[in-house]
Enzyme design. Structure first.
Site, PDB file in Angstrom:
ATOM      1  N   ARG A   1       6.811 -12.073   9.157  1.00 13.49           N
ATOM      2  CA  ARG A   1       7.462 -10.828   8.788  1.00 13.49           C
ATOM      3  C   ARG A   1       8.804 -10.715   9.488  1.00 13.49           C
ATOM      4  NH1 ARG A   1       5.275  -5.881   9.121  1.00 13.49           N
ATOM      5  NH2 ARG A   1       3.117  -6.470   8.907  1.00 13.49           N
TER       6      ARG A   1
ATOM      7  N   LYS B   1       5.334   0.773  10.550  1.00  8.23           N
ATOM      8  CA  LYS B   1       5.147   2.063   9.882  1.00  8.23           C
ATOM      9  C   LYS B   1       4.893   3.163  10.892  1.00  8.23           C
ATOM     10  CE  LYS B   1       3.433   0.728   5.428  1.00  8.23           C
ATOM     11  NZ  LYS B   1       2.270   0.296   4.674  1.00  8.23           N
TER      12      LYS B   1
ATOM     13  N   GLU C   1       0.872  -1.162   0.000  1.00  6.47           N
ATOM     14  CA  GLU C   1       0.000   0.000   0.000  1.00  6.47           C
ATOM     15  C   GLU C   1       0.919   1.224   0.000  1.00  6.47           C
ATOM     16  OE1 GLU C   1      -2.212   0.842   3.573  1.00  6.47           O
ATOM     17  OE2 GLU C   1      -3.563   2.193   2.518  1.00  6.47           O
TER      18      GLU C   1
END
Length: 748
Positions: A258, A268, A31
């Site tokens: 991850r 983020k 994204e």
RNA sequence: UGGGGUGUCGCCAAGCGGUAAGGCACUGGUUUUUGGUACCAGCAUUCAGGGGUUCGAAUCCCUUCACCCCAUCCA
């Protein structure tokens, strides 16, 4: 590709081999709402790497379904990251927003078949109706709207007739699903916002769960690889594609863990916090784990990629040690980069017996790096060395210059300290030394032995440089927030002195400053007038480390509290008692059987065909139980009487328990009568020692090393030998006999 | 708490019933005009714990424990 593949490559390989897909297609679908970090690099390496390995292709798709958060600056950063890492995406960059029309049509389709509806509950009610993890939810009354109503409402949503939050489109699945994600998930929401690409065309935007699977499908993706937190979303992924009855082949989703690295943060949100609070200087701050940060710091794409390969791909949440990354960059740069000299903390040395000046030949690479190239080094009676390289009262094991210990100036002469000059505060400001004329590098006939060679620069020709020394951003291995920031993560050295050969080089170069580490000319602030270098990583250090106290390892025995086991009910208890007393089952097996209704009735049934309760019980409680984990009884391809028959063969020693497993395997897959399977496959056990003996002799002759080890007391190897015998006979040798024979022969 | 996942050396990670791969880190040693590199050697009698099945279990069964994810109109 090495022999042991990760689980994803194993799946891809099998899918290709089975013909499920003609070609593998993956995608990297970020994204565009933040700067990519090394976690993205892992995903890029996986998706593009798999596509490359199997000669398929990989697309780059911006998953831009939330217009409130996304922007083109991130799109650029993402594209740059992929390119920098050396990958090429197939065709143009894709955008989920390119598919908005197709997606809308799919939504209409879902409404038409009655599997989607417009809901008009407010946010609070919707949450309330969703239920909790332990309680089922309630369906909204709006779920009863007719197809026509839904179609009409949905179109008007699209046309912008409603305000944000007034309506949503939902899938009609199951409000009491154990998987919370399946409780009528949202498909579309109203957003009266400008989209950075789609402009103002749309008033509704699709949700991830609806857009992602269909975008994958539209792009012909075969393996949709994402991180672990999407495991629960896999059900929706499949639901959408299945209820739309799309033409195969369709993609399937697979998840991996991850990346986490010690001493840094990867989310983020936390990264954004660091940038916005000014703790770091922008997204490309060399201390950040962002791609831009590593790039500016001087990391090479090769080193990052190599790191991604080294850490592997798995499903266990893990935290990789930064040392692994640091190893990768050192390893890469060691082979590539010229060595030059830079004095970080200059201390003047006057060589009293040297007059004039000269030019010294200095190769850029040590002998073990197969690269050519050299430069001239000017030398005179005034030079700088690093303050760290002189010590008046040296600790034990100090190899550098002291009043009593000479040292070599790298590529030049050996010097000996004669006098230490101090200022009024007692700080050393200068060293007076003499050099040894016949000790010149390359033609040394002095016979003087020194313990080390140190870097230096000539005061007249050296240039001043700014060196930015970066250390880990956080003090803790698992930092929580700004309170864990390492206050010394950036040290700017303004007065470093560097040999002038460096200055003539163009930017985007890396050097090893001898004995210091690897450095990169800062791509933004560097100028020939004021050279600025970023420290990429230090050299591996074994001297400083020794002084550190190595933590004593505390060997704590793991003690674990046993939880409570629910007691058996009366019927189960009765069964249990009968099994243990009458049928002579051991309590564990009896327990398994008694507590499981399907298992016990299966067992009872089998028992009516054969009166060897223990063997049957073992098979039912172990093998049959395994099958029943995933299947219902009526799905089984074998029946209790066949199990009884199998048990009888074991009891009669017609087959070994190993073969029994193989036969059972066959029964589960294709069904069939065990006796027949044994006959057609020729699996009858070989128990005759005269047949097994020669095989053992052969194996013993072939493995003298292991024979010796076994005789030396490595009894584990018994398994190896028996295994070899079984292998040679396709599993048919009676392992008990083989065992006995091997021991007999090896003891001789 | 219901569901979905995961536990193999200090950190990653192979392994899929027959001798516990490999990398990083660490510890010795050799070479070295970088306390670097390279090279050699050492680093899990044991796979979260406990039982069971088997000639043989990290691998199959039962059970307990620990950790992660899910109740955004984010992705």
């Amino acid at each position: 590709m090495n022999k042991s593949r990760d689980f994803l490559r194993t799946i891809v390989e099998e899918d290709l081999k089975s013909g499920r897909y003609k070609e593998v297609v993956t995608r990297f679908p970020p994204e565009p709402n933040g700067f990519p970090h090394i976690g993205h690099a892992k995903s890029i390496a996986i998706n593009f790497g798999i596509a490359n390995d199997f000669h398929g292709h990989c697309t780059l798709r911006m998953d831009d379904t939330d217009p409130t958060k996304e922007d083109t600056v991130y799109v650029k950063a993402l594209k740059d990251a992929v390119k920098w890492l050396g990958f090429e995406w197939e065709g143009d960059v894709r955008y989920t927003s390119d598919y908005f029309h197709k997606l809308y049509d799919y939504a209409i389709e879902l409404i038409k078949i009655g599997r989607a509806y417009v809901d008009s509950l407010d946010e609070e009610k919707m949450r309330e109706y969703r239920g909790t993890v332990t309680e089922p939810g309630i369906r909204s009354k709006f779920a009863n709207r007719t197809i026509e109503e839904n179609l009409d409402l949905f179109e008007r949503m699209k046309n912008g007739e409603f305000k944000d939050g007034e309506h949503v489109l939902r899938a009609k699945i199951d409000m009491s699903a154990a998987n919370m994600k399946m409780r009528d998930p949202l498909l579309y929401r109203i957003r009266d916002t400008h989209h950075f690409r789609a402009g103002d065309e749309w008033s509704i935007y699709p949700m991830y769960d609806f857009a992602h699977c269909l975008s994958d499908y539209i792009e012909g993706v075969t393996h949709s690889i994402c991180t672990l937190e999407f495991e629960n979303n896999r059900d929706i992924y499949n639901w959408v594609l299945e209820t739309l009855k799309l033409k195969p082949p369709r993609p399937y989703q697979y998840e991996f863990a991850r990346l986490n690295i010690s001493y840094t943060v990867m989310s983020k949100r936390k990264l954004l916090e660091l940038v916005e609070s000014g703790v770091v200087n922008g997204w490309d701050d060399p201390r950040l784990p962002t791609i831009a940060g590593y790039k500016r710091r001087g990391y090479t794409p090769e080193s990052i990629l190599n790191f991604c390969n080294q850490i592997g791909i798995a499903k266990a949440n893990s935290m990789v040690d930064v040392a692994q990354l640091e190893f990768c960059i050192r390893d890469d740069l060691n082979k590539k980069v010229p060595r030059v000299m830079c004095v970080l903390n200059p201390l003047k040395v006057t060589i009293e017996n040297y007059e004039g000046s000269e030019e010294l030949d200095a190769p850029y690479y040590p002998d073990d790096v197969p690269k050519e190239g050299s430069r001239k080094l000017s030398f005179s009676n005034e030079i700088y060395i690093d303050r760290e390289d002189f010590n008046e009262n040296p600790p034990k094991g100090y190899f550098r210059l002291t009043p009593k210990q000479s040292v070599r100036l790298k590529h030049a002469y050996i010097i000996t300290c004669k006098e230490v000059i101090k200022d009024e505060n007692g700080n050393i400001v200068e060293i007076k030394a003499i050099y040894h004329k016949n000790s010149k590098s390359g033609s040394d006939s002095s016979g003087i032995k020194v313990k080390s060679a140190i870097q230096w620069v000539d005061t007249k020709s050296a240039k001043k440089a700014e060196i930015r020394v970066y250390d880990r951003l956080f003090k803790n291995e698992t930092p929580q927030g700004t309170e864990d920031i390492n206050p010394n993560s950036l040290k700017v050295i303004k007065n470093a002195m560097i040999e002038n050969a460096v200055i003539t080089q163009k930017p985007d170069v890396r050097f090893q400053f001898e004995r210091e580490g690897y450095f990169y000319a800062d791509p933004i602030d560097y100028s020939d007038k004021l050279p600025v270098f970023n420290k990429i990583v230090g050299l591996k250090e074994s001297w400083g480390k020794k002084k550190k106290v190595s933590k004593p390892r505390v060997q704590t025995k793991k003690v674990q509290i046993e939880g409570v086991v629910a007691p058996m009910n009366e019927a189960e208890q009765k069964l249990f008692d009968r099994y243990t007393t009458k049928l002579n089952l051991n309590s564990e097996v009896a327990n398994i059987l008694a507590r499981d209704k399907t298992l016990s009735s299966f067992y009872e049934d089998a028992l009516s065909h054969n009166k060897t309760p223990v063997t049957i019980a073992n098979i039912v409680a172990n093998e049959v139980a395994k099958e029943l984990k995933e299947k219902q009884v009526d799905e089984l391809k074998f029946n209790p009487s066949e199990i009884a028959e199998l048990a009888k063969m074991i009891d009669d020693e017609m087959i070994s328990s190993k073969i029994a497993k193989e036969v059972f395997q066959e029964m589960t897959q294709n069904g069939g009568n065990p006796t027949q399977i044994v006959e057609t496959k020729g699996l009858m056990q070989i128990s005759d020692p005269s047949k097994i003996s020669p095989i053992i002799d052969e194996i013993i002759a072939k493995n003298p090393d292991n024979v010796a080890k076994f005789r030396a007391g490595n009894s584990k190897l018994l398994g190896f030998f028996v295994g070899q015998v079984l292998k040679k006979t396709n599993g048919k040798a009676n392992p008990k006999v083989a065992n006995r024979l091997v021991i007999e022969k090896l003891k001789q």
